[in-house]
Design a protein around this motif. Structure first.
Motif, PDB file in Angstrom:
ATOM      1  N   GLU A   1      19.424  -0.345   0.098  1.00  0.00           N
ATOM      2  CA  GLU A   1      18.737  -0.400   1.377  1.00  0.00           C
ATOM      3  C   GLU A   1      18.274  -1.826   1.600  1.00  0.00           C
ATOM      4  O   GLU A   1      17.948  -2.528   0.654  1.00  0.00           O
ATOM      5  CB  GLU A   1      17.515   0.532   1.367  1.00  0.00           C
TER       6      GLU A   1
ATOM      7  N   GLY B   1      17.311  -0.277   6.655  1.00  0.00           N
ATOM      8  CA  GLY B   1      18.665   0.200   6.903  1.00  0.00           C
ATOM      9  C   GLY B   1      19.433   0.191   5.602  1.00  0.00           C
ATOM     10  O   GLY B   1      18.867  -0.082   4.538  1.00  0.00           O
TER      11      GLY B   1
ATOM     12  N   ASN C   1      14.961   5.058  14.675  1.00  0.00           N
ATOM     13  CA  ASN C   1      16.047   4.608  15.547  1.00  0.00           C
ATOM     14  C   ASN C   1      16.725   5.843  16.127  1.00  0.00           C
ATOM     15  O   ASN C   1      17.707   6.341  15.596  1.00  0.00           O
ATOM     16  CB  ASN C   1      17.038   3.755  14.758  1.00  0.00           C
TER      17      ASN C   1
ATOM     18  N   VAL D   1      25.852   2.727  12.238  1.00  0.00           N
ATOM     19  CA  VAL D   1      25.636   2.374  10.838  1.00  0.00           C
ATOM     20  C   VAL D   1      26.865   1.644  10.298  1.00  0.00           C
ATOM     21  O   VAL D   1      26.743   0.706   9.514  1.00  0.00           O
ATOM     22  CB  VAL D   1      25.321   3.626   9.991  1.00  0.00           C
TER      23      VAL D   1
ATOM     24  N   PRO E   1      25.519  -2.387  10.367  1.00  0.00           N
ATOM     25  CA  PRO E   1      24.535  -1.875   9.406  1.00  0.00           C
ATOM     26  C   PRO E   1      23.282  -2.736   9.263  1.00  0.00           C
ATOM     27  O   PRO E   1      22.215  -2.214   8.967  1.00  0.00           O
ATOM     28  CB  PRO E   1      25.311  -1.799   8.092  1.00  0.00           C
TER      29      PRO E   1
ATOM     30  N   TRP F   1      19.954   0.233  12.046  1.00  0.00           N
ATOM     31  CA  TRP F   1      18.739   0.452  11.253  1.00  0.00           C
ATOM     32  C   TRP F   1      18.280   1.901  11.382  1.00  0.00           C
ATOM     33  O   TRP F   1      18.624   2.587  12.341  1.00  0.00           O
ATOM     34  CB  TRP F   1      17.631  -0.521  11.657  1.00  0.00           C
ATOM     35  N   PHE F   2      17.501   2.369  10.397  1.00  0.00           N
ATOM     36  CA  PHE F   2      17.069   3.768  10.359  1.00  0.00           C
ATOM     37  C   PHE F   2      15.633   3.981  10.849  1.00  0.00           C
ATOM     38  O   PHE F   2      15.381   4.842  11.667  1.00  0.00           O
ATOM     39  CB  PHE F   2      17.167   4.317   8.930  1.00  0.00           C
TER      40      PHE F   2
END
Length: 127
Positions: free
Chosen positions: A11, A24, A77, A87, A91, A96-97
């Motif tokens: 990550e 991410g 996100n 993703v 990425p 991003w998460f």
């Protein structure tokens, strides 16, 4: 853009100017997973480091995203809900998460820097 930090779980973390940390997965992780077809973003709220907060599924496997540090997820996100391919496409950017407020902001600096992460990848590809 701030310097990125990394975890051994592949990550990336970027400390933003407002004190939040964006999370991410790295390009290395994305390539290993293949085409991402589904992303479950985390719920808002507090999590301990190591807690599973997000899941992504690819054509090859399912993978968990863990909370890199103690903190509170304050933004997700939501674009990934209908566009998990972000993703794969970006990425380190639009893929991003989540963003979180770390309990200890100094802890971000204790994670892997780019050189240490590059060594980790090299060790894993040599193994």
């Amino acid at each position: 853009m701030s310097e990125l930090r990394f975890t051994v779980e592949h990550e990336w973390l970027r400390l933003e100017s407002n004190g939040l940390v964006t999370v991410g997965i790295t390009a290395f992780a994305q390539q290993a997973l293949g085409d991402v077809v589904f992303v479950q973003v985390p719920e808002l709220g507090s999590f301990d480091a190591g807690a599973e907060v997000s899941v992504l599924e690819s054509v090859k496997a399912a993978s968990s995203i863990t909370m890199p540090l103690d903190g509170e997820v304050v933004e997700i996100n939501s674009t990934l809900d209908g566009n998990p391919e972000l993703v794969n496409e970006d990425p380190l950017g639009e893929g991003w998460f989540f963003r979180f407020q770390p309990t200890d902001p100094e802890a971000v600096g204790q994670l892997l820097d780019q050189a240490a992460y590059d060594r980790l990848i090299q060790d894993q590809t040599d193994a």
